[in-house]
Enzyme design. Sequence first.
Site, mmCIF file in Angstrom:
data_model
loop_
_atom_site.group_PDB
_atom_site.id
_atom_site.type_symbol
_atom_site.label_atom_id
_atom_site.label_comp_id
_atom_site.label_asym_id
_atom_site.label_seq_id
_atom_site.Cartn_x
_atom_site.Cartn_y
_atom_site.Cartn_z
ATOM 1 N N HIS A 41 -12.540 0.305 -2.165
ATOM 2 C CA HIS A 41 -12.015 1.087 -3.278
ATOM 3 C C HIS A 41 -10.637 1.653 -2.953
ATOM 4 C CE1 HIS A 41 -12.668 2.891 -7.165
ATOM 5 N NE2 HIS A 41 -12.306 4.081 -6.708
ATOM 6 N N SER A 74 -9.091 3.486 -10.764
ATOM 7 C CA SER A 74 -10.424 4.092 -10.798
ATOM 8 C C SER A 74 -10.603 4.905 -12.085
ATOM 9 C CB SER A 74 -10.633 4.936 -9.540
ATOM 10 O OG SER A 74 -11.987 5.265 -9.369
ATOM 11 N N ASP A 93 -15.457 -3.495 -2.726
ATOM 12 C CA ASP A 93 -15.581 -2.103 -3.152
ATOM 13 C C ASP A 93 -17.044 -1.663 -3.072
ATOM 14 O OD1 ASP A 93 -15.384 0.358 -4.561
ATOM 15 O OD2 ASP A 93 -13.742 -0.431 -5.769
#
Length: 256
Positions: free
Chosen positions: A233, A86, A206
Amino acid sequence: MTHTPLPPLRTTVRGTGPGLLLAHGAGGSVAAHFAALIPALAEQHTVVAPDYPAAAGPLTLDGLADALVAAATGAGVETFTLVGYSLGTLVSVRAAARHPERVRGLVLTAGMARPDNGMLASLELWRTLLGAGDRKAFARFSALSSFSTDFFNALPQEQVPALLHLLASAVPEGTADQAGLVATADTTADLPGIAVPTLVVATTRDNLVSPANSRLLADRIPGAEYAEIAAGHAVMVERQEEWQKLLLEFLARHGL
């Protein structure tokens, strides 16, 4: 662009062997994002695992990238593969651009080169809820955005309140600053110059970071490998073993 150096990051070091430097996501920590991976990684690698600063004021991408590299060299690990998740993908790419003599490889999971409109809207909501001190609402939004719809809906309803309580109580200090960094970061210009083996892992279910962002990373980084995991995610919660397998196979294939 100049920046004020960050103080040394709180860092855990495990294992021996070639270096791996972990870069976690916004609103998380090494423990939250990598704890399940570290034992397997440390079997054949020296794993350097820094946590981002709790209260350092506004962050810069250059400053955070430099601080992570300093954590590795401070631990005696002079070269390493960066494993970014991320926000950590942005940090990893910038570290590779700024310190090419130290970075031997990249693994970029659930990442982006810059935030898209959906991500910007989510980040603004993060900061609004945290600024208001409404951690309960933040936890609900976090659950909806972190987990795939199928995974979240499959949870027994009686377990959801405990999960939301955990999410509300586990928000690290510095999360709002990290969200602000994601909102302004842009590594697009860095991507063509990446010259190390790179694996891009898209999380195809996600709800926070569109997998289209991972495809862009793979397209723009010369020679990058691309893989997909059918997860939200929070891939370390939904598909940890699959993620671990991809990462270890990539490291072995390239002798990293």
